[in-house]
Design an enzyme around this catalytic site. Structure first.
Site, PDB file in Angstrom:
ATOM      1  N   GLU A   1       0.850  -1.193   0.000  1.00 50.96           N
ATOM      2  CA  GLU A   1       0.000   0.000   0.000  1.00 50.96           C
ATOM      3  C   GLU A   1       0.885   1.241   0.000  1.00 50.96           C
ATOM      4  O   GLU A   1       1.713   1.413   0.898  1.00 50.96           O
ATOM      5  CB  GLU A   1      -0.890   0.029   1.250  1.00 50.96           C
ATOM      6  CG  GLU A   1      -1.747   1.285   1.285  1.00 50.96           C
ATOM      7  CD  GLU A   1      -2.580   1.442   2.556  1.00 50.96           C
ATOM      8  OE1 GLU A   1      -2.356   0.696   3.527  1.00 50.96           O
ATOM      9  OE2 GLU A   1      -3.440   2.340   2.560  1.00 50.96           O
TER      10      GLU A   1
ATOM     11  N   CYS B   1       3.303   9.864  -1.545  1.00 51.45           N
ATOM     12  CA  CYS B   1       4.182   9.987  -2.713  1.00 51.45           C
ATOM     13  C   CYS B   1       4.311  11.468  -3.024  1.00 51.45           C
ATOM     14  O   CYS B   1       3.282  12.143  -3.180  1.00 51.45           O
ATOM     15  CB  CYS B   1       3.509   9.235  -3.874  1.00 51.45           C
ATOM     16  SG  CYS B   1       4.199   9.557  -5.497  1.00 51.45           S
ATOM     17  N   ALA B   2       5.508  11.985  -3.088  1.00 56.95           N
ATOM     18  CA  ALA B   2       5.673  13.400  -3.464  1.00 56.95           C
ATOM     19  C   ALA B   2       7.108  13.694  -3.891  1.00 56.95           C
ATOM     20  O   ALA B   2       8.059  13.041  -3.470  1.00 56.95           O
ATOM     21  CB  ALA B   2       5.294  14.332  -2.313  1.00 56.95           C
TER      22      ALA B   2
ATOM     23  N   VAL C   1       7.651  17.466 -12.268  1.00 58.40           N
ATOM     24  CA  VAL C   1       7.503  17.397 -13.728  1.00 58.40           C
ATOM     25  C   VAL C   1       8.856  17.412 -14.461  1.00 58.40           C
ATOM     26  O   VAL C   1       8.992  17.987 -15.530  1.00 58.40           O
ATOM     27  CB  VAL C   1       6.530  18.480 -14.285  1.00 58.40           C
ATOM     28  CG1 VAL C   1       5.825  17.965 -15.533  1.00 58.40           C
ATOM     29  CG2 VAL C   1       5.470  18.863 -13.269  1.00 58.40           C
ATOM     30  N   LYS C   2       9.863  16.790 -13.831  1.00 58.11           N
ATOM     31  CA  LYS C   2      11.170  16.619 -14.484  1.00 58.11           C
ATOM     32  C   LYS C   2      11.463  15.138 -14.676  1.00 58.11           C
ATOM     33  O   LYS C   2      12.589  14.765 -14.996  1.00 58.11           O
ATOM     34  CB  LYS C   2      12.274  17.238 -13.611  1.00 58.11           C
ATOM     35  CG  LYS C   2      12.184  18.750 -13.480  1.00 58.11           C
ATOM     36  CD  LYS C   2      13.332  19.260 -12.637  1.00 58.11           C
ATOM     37  CE  LYS C   2      13.278  20.775 -12.480  1.00 58.11           C
ATOM     38  NZ  LYS C   2      14.370  21.242 -11.600  1.00 58.11           N
TER      39      LYS C   2
ATOM     40  N   TYR D   1      11.323  12.800 -12.191  1.00 57.83           N
ATOM     41  CA  TYR D   1      11.721  12.088 -10.965  1.00 57.83           C
ATOM     42  C   TYR D   1      10.610  11.173 -10.451  1.00 57.83           C
ATOM     43  O   TYR D   1      10.874  10.074  -9.970  1.00 57.83           O
ATOM     44  CB  TYR D   1      12.109  13.069  -9.851  1.00 57.83           C
ATOM     45  CG  TYR D   1      13.380  13.827 -10.101  1.00 57.83           C
ATOM     46  CD1 TYR D   1      14.545  13.160 -10.463  1.00 57.83           C
ATOM     47  CD2 TYR D   1      13.415  15.209  -9.954  1.00 57.83           C
ATOM     48  CE1 TYR D   1      15.721  13.860 -10.688  1.00 57.83           C
ATOM     49  CE2 TYR D   1      14.599  15.918 -10.179  1.00 57.83           C
ATOM     50  CZ  TYR D   1      15.737  15.234 -10.546  1.00 57.83           C
ATOM     51  OH  TYR D   1      16.901  15.932 -10.766  1.00 57.83           O
ATOM     52  N   GLY D   2       9.364  11.635 -10.546  1.00 57.51           N
ATOM     53  CA  GLY D   2       8.236  10.846 -10.042  1.00 57.51           C
ATOM     54  C   GLY D   2       8.126   9.504 -10.764  1.00 57.51           C
ATOM     55  O   GLY D   2       7.819   8.477 -10.147  1.00 57.51           O
ATOM     56  N   THR D   3       8.390   9.517 -12.066  1.00 59.33           N
ATOM     57  CA  THR D   3       8.333   8.280 -12.858  1.00 59.33           C
ATOM     58  C   THR D   3       9.489   7.353 -12.486  1.00 59.33           C
ATOM     59  O   THR D   3       9.292   6.146 -12.276  1.00 59.33           O
ATOM     60  CB  THR D   3       8.406   8.626 -14.363  1.00 59.33           C
ATOM     61  OG1 THR D   3       7.265   9.429 -14.670  1.00 59.33           O
ATOM     62  CG2 THR D   3       8.410   7.382 -15.226  1.00 59.33           C
TER      63      THR D   3
ATOM     64  N   GLY E   1      -3.950  11.473 -12.593  1.00 59.13           N
ATOM     65  CA  GLY E   1      -3.285  11.480 -13.904  1.00 59.13           C
ATOM     66  C   GLY E   1      -1.864  10.926 -13.811  1.00 59.13           C
ATOM     67  O   GLY E   1      -1.434  10.142 -14.670  1.00 59.13           O
TER      68      GLY E   1
HETATM   69  N1  ACO Z   1      -1.618  15.156 -12.756  1.00 63.31           N
HETATM   70  C1  ACO Z   1      -1.498  14.676 -14.003  1.00 63.31           C
HETATM   71  N2  ACO Z   1      -0.334  14.331 -14.565  1.00 63.31           N
HETATM   72  C2  ACO Z   1       0.769  14.506 -13.830  1.00 63.31           C
HETATM   73  C3  ACO Z   1       0.746  15.031 -12.519  1.00 63.31           C
HETATM   74  C4  ACO Z   1      -0.517  15.357 -11.985  1.00 63.31           C
HETATM   75  N3  ACO Z   1      -0.640  15.853 -10.747  1.00 63.31           N
HETATM   76  N4  ACO Z   1       2.004  15.108 -12.064  1.00 63.31           N
HETATM   77  C5  ACO Z   1       2.786  14.645 -13.046  1.00 63.31           C
HETATM   78  N5  ACO Z   1       2.033  14.285 -14.104  1.00 63.31           N
HETATM   79  C6  ACO Z   1       2.498  13.701 -15.353  1.00 63.31           C
HETATM   80  C7  ACO Z   1       3.620  14.457 -15.991  1.00 63.31           C
HETATM   81  O1  ACO Z   1       3.144  15.473 -16.841  1.00 63.31           O
HETATM   82  C8  ACO Z   1       4.332  13.360 -16.749  1.00 63.31           C
HETATM   83  O2  ACO Z   1       3.668  13.084 -17.955  1.00 63.31           O
HETATM   84  P1  ACO Z   1       4.497  12.699 -19.294  1.00 63.31           P
HETATM   85  O3  ACO Z   1       5.214  11.425 -18.939  1.00 63.31           O
HETATM   86  O4  ACO Z   1       3.436  12.523 -20.319  1.00 63.31           O
HETATM   87  O5  ACO Z   1       5.420  13.841 -19.528  1.00 63.31           O
HETATM   88  C9  ACO Z   1       4.143  12.140 -15.852  1.00 63.31           C
HETATM   89  O6  ACO Z   1       3.000  12.420 -15.049  1.00 63.31           O
HETATM   90  C10 ACO Z   1       5.302  11.886 -14.936  1.00 63.31           C
HETATM   91  O7  ACO Z   1       5.805  13.105 -14.456  1.00 63.31           O
HETATM   92  P2  ACO Z   1       7.052  13.194 -13.510  1.00 63.31           P
HETATM   93  O8  ACO Z   1       7.862  14.411 -13.866  1.00 63.31           O
HETATM   94  O9  ACO Z   1       7.763  11.902 -13.472  1.00 63.31           O
HETATM   95  O10 ACO Z   1       6.293  13.448 -12.112  1.00 63.31           O
HETATM   96  P3  ACO Z   1       6.786  14.312 -10.874  1.00 63.31           P
HETATM   97  O11 ACO Z   1       8.239  14.172 -10.682  1.00 63.31           O
HETATM   98  O12 ACO Z   1       6.243  15.694 -10.948  1.00 63.31           O
HETATM   99  O13 ACO Z   1       6.034  13.551  -9.675  1.00 63.31           O
HETATM  100  C11 ACO Z   1       4.059  13.790  -8.299  1.00 63.31           C
HETATM  101  C12 ACO Z   1       4.618  13.428  -9.683  1.00 63.31           C
HETATM  102  C13 ACO Z   1       4.661  12.852  -7.274  1.00 63.31           C
HETATM  103  C14 ACO Z   1       2.549  13.620  -8.337  1.00 63.31           C
HETATM  104  C15 ACO Z   1       4.478  15.236  -7.981  1.00 63.31           C
HETATM  105  O14 ACO Z   1       3.993  16.103  -8.968  1.00 63.31           O
HETATM  106  C16 ACO Z   1       4.002  15.735  -6.630  1.00 63.31           C
HETATM  107  O15 ACO Z   1       4.716  15.597  -5.639  1.00 63.31           O
HETATM  108  N6  ACO Z   1       2.801  16.340  -6.545  1.00 63.31           N
HETATM  109  C17 ACO Z   1       2.263  16.899  -5.303  1.00 63.31           C
HETATM  110  C18 ACO Z   1       1.959  15.829  -4.283  1.00 63.31           C
HETATM  111  C19 ACO Z   1       0.962  14.797  -4.757  1.00 63.31           C
HETATM  112  O16 ACO Z   1      -0.059  15.106  -5.338  1.00 63.31           O
HETATM  113  N7  ACO Z   1       1.275  13.513  -4.474  1.00 63.31           N
HETATM  114  C20 ACO Z   1       0.407  12.388  -4.732  1.00 63.31           C
HETATM  115  C21 ACO Z   1      -0.695  12.375  -3.742  1.00 63.31           C
HETATM  116  S1  ACO Z   1      -1.540  10.815  -3.629  1.00 63.31           S
HETATM  117  C22 ACO Z   1      -0.576   9.873  -2.589  1.00 63.31           C
HETATM  118  O17 ACO Z   1       0.394  10.328  -2.048  1.00 63.31           O
HETATM  119  C23 ACO Z   1      -0.992   8.462  -2.337  1.00 63.31           C
END
Ligand code: ACO
Length: 162
Positions: free
Chosen positions: A73, A77-78, A85-86, A88-90, A119
């Site tokens: 589970e 995640c953050a 959007v660089k 790192y999340g992927t 998304g």
């Molecule tokens: N909604 C839709 N698409 C997204 C989002 C979003 N919030 N964030 C990233 N993406 C997309 C990107 O555009 C990218 O798409 P692409 O591959 O077509 O270019 C893809 O997802 C991966 O993007 P990364 O750059 O790898 O993502 P990033 O490093 O920004 O990490 C994360 C994503 C963790 C959601 C980050 O934006 C974040 O910390 N957001 C705020 C906290 C949050 O919402 N965390 C999740 C809550 S739910 C939970 O924790 C269980």
């Protein structure tokens, strides 16, 4: 840049990283009570996969492996604000999948995703349809009405990291 998977094992360096990650979660997940974040990040049944750059935490995922049920589970995640959007999340999610499969023996992840993160989870292979048998997860993960339950199947063979 490196990816580390660890839990609260009393090692000083790990504690510093876990506190850094806790602070990122507190800022990026403002609807989560801070005490709840601290409790889970420091809980020894949870693990955290972190992105570390120049000895600083950039982001991470905290999860709880349920080894007997073969799923994990994802609790939090953050990625820190100025590094989103660089990609790192992927990369983080790919390291998590690799570690969970090869280290913990898991086949699936479940998470309650925030609406605005759905998304991101879809791009990481999560679906809103839950294929796991309810018997396999019901009673293990807590019901939580602030999100959408999503599932991801971990590919048994794919190399997720290089
Ligand atoms: N909604 C839709 N698409 C997204 C989002 C979003 N919030 N964030 C990233 N993406 C997309 C990107 O555009 C990218 O798409 P692409 O591959 O077509 O270019 C893809 O997802 C991966 O993007 P990364 O750059 O790898 O993502 P990033 O490093 O920004 O990490 C994360 C994503 C963790 C959601 C980050 O934006 C974040 O910390 N957001 C705020 C906290 C949050 O919402 N965390 C999740 C809550 S739910 C939970 O924790 C269980």
């Amino acid at each position: 840049l490196k990816f580390e998977c660890l839990s609260n094992d009393g090692v000083d360096k790990h504690m510093v990283w876990l506190i850094g990650l806790k602070n990122i979660f507190a800022r990026q997940l403002p609807n989560m009570p801070k005490e709840y974040i601290v409790r889970l990040v420091m809980d020894r049944s949870h693990k955290s996969v972190m992105v570390i750059r120049r000895n600083q935490v950039v982001g991470g995922i905290t999860y709880r492996p349920y080894a007997s049920q073969r799923f994990g589970e994802i609790a939090f995640c953050a990625i820190t604000a100025d590094e989103q959007v660089k990609g790192y999340g992927t990369r983080l999610m790919n390291h998590l999948k690799q570690h969970a499969r090869d280290g913990d023996g898991l086949t699936h992840f479940l998470t309650y995703a925030d609406n605005n993160a759905v998304g991101y989870f879809i791009k990481q292979g999560f679906t809103k349809e839950i294929h796991l048998d309810k018997d396999q997860w019901h009673g293990y993960i807590k019901d939580y009405d602030g999100g959408i339950l999503m599932e991801c199947k971990i590919d048994p063979n794919l190399p997720y990291t290089d």
